[in-house]
Scaffold this active site. Sequence first.
Site, PDB file in Angstrom:
ATOM      1  N   GLY A   1     -55.316   4.573  41.707  1.00 48.29           N
ATOM      2  CA  GLY A   1     -55.227   5.828  40.951  1.00 48.29           C
ATOM      3  C   GLY A   1     -53.952   5.914  40.137  1.00 48.29           C
TER       4      GLY A   1
ATOM      5  CE  LYS B   1     -43.034   2.979  21.111  1.00 48.81           C
ATOM      6  NZ  LYS B   1     -43.598   2.113  22.142  1.00 48.81           N
TER       7      LYS B   1
ATOM      8  CG  LEU C   1     -49.274  -2.920  36.204  1.00 50.31           C
ATOM      9  CD1 LEU C   1     -48.295  -2.128  37.053  1.00 50.31           C
ATOM     10  CD2 LEU C   1     -48.528  -3.717  35.146  1.00 50.31           C
TER      11      LEU C   1
END
Length: 511
Positions: free
Chosen positions: A19, A85, A340
Amino acid sequence: MAGSATPPNRIQKIVVVGGGSAGWMTAAALSRFLPSSFTKIELVESEEIGVIGVGEATLPTLHLFNQRLGINEQEFVRKTQGTFKLGIEFVNWGRVGNRFFHGFGDFGPLIDSVAPYQYWLKLHMAGDQTALSEYSVPSLMAELNRCAQPHPDPKSPFSAFLYAYQFDAALYARYLRDYAEQRGVKRTNAKIVDAKLRGENGFIESLVLDNGECIEGDLFIDCSGFAGLLIEKTLKTSYEDWTHWLPCDRAWAVPCESISPLTPYTRSTAHDAGWQWRIPLQHRIGNGYVYCSRFIDDNAAAKTLLDNLDGKVLAEPRMLRFTTGRRKKLWNKNCVAIGLASGFIEPLESTTISLIQNGIGRLIEYFPDRNFDPVLESEYNRHSIMEIERIRDFIILHYCATSRDDSELWRYCREMPLPDSLNYKMEVFRARGRPVIYESDGFKEASWIAIYNGLGVIPKTYDPLVERYSVDEIRRMLIEKRTILRRGVETMPTHEQFISQYFHTDPGGMA
Ligand SMILES: Cc1cc2nc3c(=O)[nH]c(=O)nc-3n(C[C@H](O)[C@H](O)[C@H](O)COP(=O)(O)OP(=O)(O)OC[C@H]3O[C@@H](n4cnc5c(N)ncnc54)[C@H](O)[C@@H]3O)c2cc1C
């Protein structure tokens, strides 16, 4: 899909493991495109294990993700304490004292079919000292601390830039969790202690939780972060290690208080053994030092970070360890690794969230049925690996093209052997200033030029087509262009004004 006949072998249950941003982005997107009447989605996460909690700067591609999910930008920015950004400011990269900007935009339209960079190059070679960033709208906006939406008229020079977001990673995951749960995703908070495989084909059959429960599924999405719980621990997919090209392997992360002005960009400052990020949010600044543990010890790295903060520290620094590289397969049997769990390049150009988004998009594109035709797996892997390796080369460029030789890390990076693909790209650029861009290259010409140029890589010569204009003609042309750009940018609101004007009111209350 609602209303159509149900395919006989459809995936009836998807289990998302994890999560963090990857897990909730995946659950949110799948819940948007696969109605719960078609496929049930369950997400398992462990509050006890927690999330990595970094990953706060993004790329402009996130707009597309938000658009496809129907996310309201004002609500999104408010609820994630988001800021804008326009690119990344690089400090001390290339050489100590150097500063350049990689903006989300180009250097203007073609002039007689030739990139404006080529005209700049001719002028530069004739001795002109004007920085290339003078022709980049987002670079000028960053320099003057301005922010605005791109102009809607494509002919306007102020239409040709993009922006990304910077946000609080925990609030982002929470925001997407609400979105997914509203669309029927079931959340289970428990630790996964085992995974059972089907004897006949080695596919994952079910997960065993620490409370004794068992969760079955047809398709498993591994978003368990660096743990790689299913893709590695269960399926033993194995990992391709890129540490020899991207040697940083640890990071300290720490938030600090905001300072004024609120800058519309991420900053990356190179240090002796790595680099430091600075990501300004509405309520705090996120900071971290990404470093190579071969060249500095952990205490010295933490000190470097704490000595280089703009505001008061708000929490204890946290250390994160990683190995740059990728899984040999990102889709293996009935498991797809996203985030990841699938690999990690390193955060220099904030690429992971964008890779997550593209992984989800590709999964929807090649969505399997319960036969799991291996050709879908193979195409997903081919495309994903190509994408991640192209980004890898772009990130390696930042290190290898340095002129720094003042510390072990930089000396190593100057000398290290490069991937053939990057060697070739650099060779072509050095010949004539033409960046090589392939299919699925996440970073386009202007990005490569910004980095080459910022690091001081100047081609041997410029495009011969530029010869049709004399140096004086080019100088006049470029002065006019940069004057128009600077004047236009000066009229834009500051980043702080932009946020308070457009993003502090309730979305329902906007004009
Ligand atoms: C130093 C650093 C800086 C970064 N900066 C950026 C950036 O600026 N921009 C960007 O795009 N990306 C960045 N990233 C990457 C970014 O952090 C990740 O893309 C993002 O946070 C997604 O992480 P994740 O969801 O894959 O993993 P995690 O956030 O680690 O989530 C893993 C989940 O799996 C769960 N889990 C693990 N094991 C079990 C188990 N046994 N049982 C149950 N649940 C389990 C955990 O509880 C957690 O919910 C950065 C990464 C690092 C290391």
